[in-house]
Scaffold this motif. Structure first.
Motif, short mmCIF file in Angstrom:
data_model
loop_
_atom_site.label_atom_id
_atom_site.label_comp_id
_atom_site.label_asym_id
_atom_site.label_seq_id
_atom_site.Cartn_x
_atom_site.Cartn_y
_atom_site.Cartn_z
N ARG A 333 8.83 -2.62 17.82
CA ARG A 333 8.18 -3.91 17.18
C ARG A 333 7.90 -3.58 15.83
O ARG A 333 7.00 -2.97 15.45
N ILE A 334 8.59 -4.26 15.00
CA ILE A 334 8.58 -3.90 13.53
C ILE A 334 8.32 -5.36 12.54
O ILE A 334 9.35 -6.03 12.74
N PRO A 335 7.16 -5.90 12.38
CA PRO A 335 7.10 -7.26 12.22
C PRO A 335 7.64 -7.62 10.51
O PRO A 335 8.05 -8.55 10.49
N ASN A 336 7.50 -6.49 10.08
CA ASN A 336 7.99 -6.25 8.39
C ASN A 336 8.84 -5.61 8.02
O ASN A 336 9.06 -4.42 8.32
N TYR A 337 10.31 -5.70 7.68
CA TYR A 337 11.13 -4.79 7.12
C TYR A 337 12.04 -5.51 6.05
O TYR A 337 12.12 -6.59 5.92
N ILE A 338 12.62 -4.46 5.29
CA ILE A 338 13.73 -4.78 4.15
C ILE A 338 14.75 -3.82 4.56
O ILE A 338 14.37 -2.42 4.40
N ILE A 339 15.87 -3.98 4.50
CA ILE A 339 17.05 -2.97 4.68
C ILE A 339 18.13 -3.44 3.64
O ILE A 339 18.56 -4.22 3.63
N ASP A 340 18.27 -2.36 2.82
CA ASP A 340 19.22 -2.33 1.70
C ASP A 340 20.27 -1.67 1.95
O ASP A 340 20.06 -0.50 1.83
N ALA A 341 21.40 -2.14 2.45
CA ALA A 341 22.37 -1.50 3.03
C ALA A 341 23.54 -1.37 1.99
O ALA A 341 24.09 -2.12 1.61
#
Ligand SMILES: Cc1cc2nc3c(=O)[nH]c(=O)nc-3n(C[C@H](O)[C@H](O)[C@H](O)COP(=O)(O)OP(=O)(O)OC[C@H]3O[C@@H](n4cnc5c(N)ncnc54)[C@H](O)[C@@H]3O)c2cc1C
Lengths: 745, 299
Positions: A333-341
């Motif tokens: 459960r991860i409410p906030n994320y940013i993934i730069d792929a």
């Protein structure tokens, strides 16, 4: 330990020996590279000895003069598209303007004898101006890096986000930031890439070669030759191991091209060293991860910058990147994320599919992070996971409703009983225990899939089942036969499998993404439904009654005290000129839309697993010995426990190689250093720890008889669990695989 | 790639073989078990176009006793050596090393003469041969000579063998009864692994005082080496942790390792220390292997 649970089924939940094991054990099975065709030409590949360079010319005149040489082909001889690639057809069939990796094919030779072909190979000249070589992700990203492709060194870049990471992080009790790296891994299947091709009497081009997805091979061949797919047949079975490394094109197009040009049967088999130089491998990775949590361990935010090394071209790179995106948030459960792929080009061969498909890379990062967070917060590593895992019905980080995650919770609770250190075996041995959780979607996420399969009721007493998934050793032909036996309630001995051959089998897709049971099995069960329904109508007319007054059991329709077998009914159909072959298409359940910034995230059905690795580290020599591994899996209903456990054990051993000793390296000129079993050691059976596999009782409503998938689930978390166990033993964490002895002491 | 075509001669006697060799000299390559030669053939690095097959020469395959020595025919297979009651009883350190060579398949084919012929610093039978004060017999048409093992090797893949000579016999010492020994090999996996570092030692103790130590190291210099300083230091000293530490340090200092895909030079030094420290520590604690001159335990 495999417990064969008390089961209500007759043919599934049973450890039936693989139906092809007899021939394999006796060594009588003919692999496609064993085939000897009469009058066949021997084919060889002329490869670049420059890893990055501009092609000025390829000169074949001298080679063509060699007695017995029937063809020397270069890019000029390609009838239509000079490109292939499972996602984007950007890999040249034969290089034309540039070479981008050591060993890239430049020309093909076919000759009457091996000697003539080899002689001709030696006479081909390539004039190539070397360009600076890009060795790594870091070098590829440098500002003045040599450009491997005109568009630069980034094949794909995307950002996926949710919530407000800054805000979440600033309110967090703990923030950890780490860089994780994993190596390029070779598949090292026992049978190298190879096969034969010929044109048959009907003018159909037959390509029989190790592979994983015959219908896609067929389309890729057709695009290059410019002939319709109907004029091409691809057969991929039996294949001697694949692990993803044969999912994209290897020899198929070269074989097709040579047979098409020479009008002769052709055989082309890569040597082990060619497989080492030019075969695919797993993407190398570098992942920067910053994760924040509350004091009680509840995750608040996850920030990832993912770089995957795609090598010189994209094969499955774009979708591998998607799986790494999906995996970086774990089952949490991860409410906030940013993934730069980022998918990055280098001159390191070509990366492609490999068991786990981007998941082992990201899993190593997030699961190592979870272990370190637990350490820092002084929370038990199992408790921190129990606290954060998504429960059934919750909405996951990619807006997907989580199905059946109860298995994971159960597995973690069971893990508590298995999570302990062993006693050291000697005075210099230190022991440690490590844990990680595995999660992997089954199939292609939001990408539409319509696998078709067929069954034929043969009046003489056989049920023939047909699907295009490839059995390359994982046992899908046995598993699917069991599903059909269960559905029709006929003995397994009456089932005949015809698979992975576009001549007979409908397009079920290939064997990849742990999808063959779910998709192939799913389609087969629908085909069975169709068969039963039509046979029932026929049986009803036989009994002169309505079909709903019939019942079905053990391969027979019953009406009052009379019965008729499916075979007798089939005979009636045949006599009346009707087909007894029934085909059905399974529309694979999926979310209709991919999350913004992705191609196929999320999946609907996930496999889960918990791994506990118990190691012993020699404190003076730095040698890590995995002594025991426990794996608790939620793979849905288990069709064949022995085969499933075999898949899990195999994945663990392959994962231990990845974690401890395997690493593909290139020298300063971009030449691969590990190209065969001497230079690229893989674990052997004597290296295997004791492995305990347990299955959680689980049933996935969407899958055939409740099954999900199994092929990839166990390799994924091995790296993080090994690194965690080693850290437990020596008191120091490692962030880069493999953990070779000289990295430990 | 296809194998290169080669002509194979299979003489049935040593005399015949030596005759052929005297005619063809560097044009022909001896082959015994072929476990190294086949790899060279496949890699296309064998210069010679002809092979002299030693597999059918009974005079090259034997194990016999000669006073305080055991004599081994050069083409004797590892399997035979492992099974030999003589070697198990008198020179078990060789068994200990051979047990760790390759795999059963390799031991069924590979020969001790082949290991010497290949002259790899990582050859696993060689460290024991150094401390068994072995002698290598080289024979050519009409004459023969014996060379001390440490004079036999000139560098990686280089020996004093002349092109018209065959290795015909390896003569090893019987170990002193009651002496301790070890052969330890560090590889990346449990079998079919090339040594990153190996060490062999014979240790004679009297009342926990070192009468003598013989110590050799593999894969850490251009040839296998004897750790002479460490051996001298140990003499007449009490075996304790301090001595073990000093022996292991001196031995590690005597190495000249390289960095390759199987390990860094720095690590090879560390591992040399570790391997010796651990093995001697085991002996000190009473868990070491001891020469018994017993004939019951053939492996
Ligand atoms: C999978 C595998 C694993 C291996 N593992 C190990 C290991 O763990 N440790 C290890 O030390 N080695 C290992 N080896 C290498 C090899 O098995 C050994 O070096 C073995 O002793 C070679 O013996 P052979 O009889 O097969 O030699 P061959 O291949 O027949 O010959 C080797 C060399 O010796 C020469 N030669 C052979 N006999 C004579 C003779 N009588 N006179 C003169 N020259 C001669 C040949 O000309 C050639 O140069 C391994 C090899 C393989 C393929």
């Amino acid at each position: 330990m495999i417990t064969e649970a008390v089961s209500k089924y007759s043919y599934i939940n049973k450890s039936i020996p693989r139906i092809d094991s007899n021939d394999k054990v006796r060594g009588t099975l003919q692999f496609l590279t064993d085939i000897k065709l009469e009058n066949a030409l021997y084919a060889y590949t002329f490869r670049s000895k420059v890893a990055h360079g501009k092609i000025n010319g390829i000169y074949t005149e001298d080679a063509e003069k060699v007695n017995g040489v029937k063809a020397v082909l270069t890019y000029k001889d390609i009838p239509a598209l000079n490109g292939y690639g499972a996602i984007v057809p950007e890999i040249p069939v034969l290089a034309y303007d540039k070479v981008r990796y050591y060993g890239e094919p430049l020309a093909l030779v076919a000759a009457e004898t091996q000697e003539a072909a080899i002689e001709a190979l030696g006479r081909i000249k390539a004039d190539i101006t070397p360009l600076p070589v890009v060795h790594s992700i870091d070098e590829a990203l440098e500002e003045n890096a040599p450009k491997i492709h005109d568009k630069g060194n980034i094949a794909r870049h995307t950002i996926v986000r949710k919530g407000d990471v800054e805000k979440a992080r600033s309110s967090a009790y703990i923030v950890l930031e780490r860089v994780y790296e994993t190596p390029m891994q070779k598949h090292m299947f026992l049978e190298p890439e190879g096969g034969v091709a010929y044109i048959d009497e009907e003018g159909v081009l037959n390509v029989l070669a190790g592979g994983q997805t015959p219908y896609r091979d067929k389309i890729q061949i057709s695009r290059v030759l410019g002939i319709p797919p109907e004029k091409i047949r691809v057969k991929n079975t039996p294949t001697g191991g694949a692990f993803g490394g044969k999912d994209d094109i290897t020899v198929q197009i070269h074989l097709a091209l040579l047979a098409y040009k020479t009008k002769r049967p052709v055989k082309l088999v890569w040597s082990r060293e060619e497989s080492g130089v030019a075969g695919f491998h797993r993407t190398g990775s570098k992942i920067k991860l910053r994760t924040s949590a509350n004091k009680d361990g509840a995750l608040l935010s996850n920030e990832a910058i993912i770089y995957l090394d795609s090598g010189a071209y994209q094969s499955f790179g774009p979708t591998i990147l998607d799986v790494s995106i999906e995996t970086i948030n774990g089952p949490y459960r991860i409410p906030n994320y940013i993934i730069d792929a980022n998918l990055v080009y280098t001159n390191n061969g070509i990366a492609s599919a490999f068991r786990g498909f981007g998941a082992p890379e990201s899993n190593f990062a997030i699961e190592s992070m979870m272990n370190e967070l637990a350490d820092e917060l002084k929370i038990d590593p199992i408790e921190i996971r129990l606290k954060n895992i998504l429960k059934s019905g919750e909405i996951g980080p990619f807006n997907n409703e989580i199905r059946h995650s109860k298995g994971l919770e159960e597995a973690l609770n069971r893990a508590k009983e298995l999570f302990y250190r062993l006693d050291p075996s000697g005075p210099f041995q230190r022991t440690g225990v490590g844990i990680a959780v595995s999660v992997k979607g089954v199939g292609f996420g939001t990408l539409p899939e319509f696998p078709a399969a067929a069954i034929e009721i043969i009046p003489e007493g056989k049920v023939r089942i047909m699907f295009s998934n490839v059995d390359y050793g994982q046992g899908i032909n046995t598993g699917n036969a069991q599903l059909v036996a269960e559905k029709l309630q006929v003995p397994l001995s009456q089932i005949e499998v015809l698979h992975s051959d576009t001549k007979f089998a409908p397009d079920t897709g290939g064997s990849s993404a742990s999808r063959s049971t779910f998709n192939g099995g799913g389609a087969l069960l629908l085909a069975c439904d169709k068969a039963l329904s039509e046979l029932k109508t026929e049986a009803a007319s036989f009994f002169m009654t309505k079909s709903d007054s019939l019942s079905y059991k053990d391969g027979h329709f019953y009406y009052k005290d009379k019965s008729v077998s499916i075979y007798e009914v089939a005979k009636r159909l045949r006599v009346r000129g009707k087909s007894t072959r029934f085909e059905a298409t399974f529309e694979v359940p999926r979310y209709s839309e991919a999350v913004e910034g992705t191609l196929e995230v999320p999946h609907m059905v996930y496999m889960y697993g918990v791994i506990i690795t118990k190691v012993e580290v020699d404190e003076l020599l730095g040698k890590v010995k995995p002594r025991e591994v426990d794996f608790i899996a939620d793979i849905g209903n288990v069709i064949n426990p022995a085969i499933a456990a075999g898949q899990i054990e195999g994945g663990i051993i392959q994962g231990l190689g990845y974690s401890l000793i395997e690493e593909l390296n290139y020298d300063k000129d971009g030449r691969p250093l590990n190209i065969n079993y001497t230079t690229y050691p893989v674990p052997i059976i004597a290296d295997s720890p004791l492995i305990n596999v347990e299955f959680i009782r689980s049933y996935e409503e969407l899958g055939p008889f409740g099954a999900k998938g199994v092929g990839e689930v166990s390799i994924i978390p091995v790296g993080a669990s090994v690194a965690d166990a080693v850290a437990d033993a020596i008191g120091k964490r490692n962030y880069k695989l493999p953990l070779l002895p000289w990295k430990i002491v | 790639m296809a194998y290169e075509k080669v002509e194979v001669y299979s003489p049935r006697s040593l005399a015949e073989a030596l005759e052929l060799l005297s005619q063809k000299r560097e044009l022909i390559k001896p082959v015994a078990g072929g476990t190294d030669i086949m790899v060279m053939l496949k890699d296309g690095v064998l210069k010679e176009k002809e092979l002299l097959n030693l597999s059918f020469i009974p005079e090259l395959s034997y194990i016999k006793e000669s006073e305080n020595r055991v004599l081994i025919g050069a083409a004797t297979k590892y399997r035979e050596i492992r099974r030999s009651p003589l070697i198990n009883a008198y020179s078990p350190i060789l068994i200990e090393a051979i047990r760790q060579i390759g795999s059963p398949q390799i031991q069924n084919l590979g020969t001790i003469g082949g290991n010497l012929g290949t002259a790899s610093p990582a050859g696993d039978s060689i460290p024991p041969l150094y401390i068994l004060n072995s002698r290598v017999k080289l024979q050519k048409l009409g004459s023969s000579r014996e060379v001390q093992i440490d004079k036999f090797f000139l560098g990686p893949r280089k020996t004093v063998r002349e092109s018209d000579e065959l290795i015909t016999e390896i003569s090893i010492e019987k170990m002193d009864p009651g002496s301790y020994y070890f052969f330890e090999k560090l590889g990346l996996r449990s079998a079919n692994a090339i040594s990153i570092v190996s060490a062999a030692a014979i240790l004679s103790l009297e009342n926990n005082t070192v009468k003598y130590l013989r110590l050799s190291l593999g894969a850490v210099a251009p040839t296998v080496i004897r750790a002479v300083e460490a051996e001298e230091l140990a003499k007449d000293k009490e075996l304790n942790e301090e001595l073990i530490d000093r022996i292991a340090k001196l031995a590690a200092e005597s190495t000249k390792p390289i960095t390759d895909i199987r390990g860094t030079a720095e690590y090879r030094k560390k591992a040399t220390y570790g391997i010796i420290y651990e093995a001697l520590y085991k002996i000190m604690k009473g868990y070491g292997k001891k020469v018994e001159y017993g004939f019951e335990n053939t492996s």
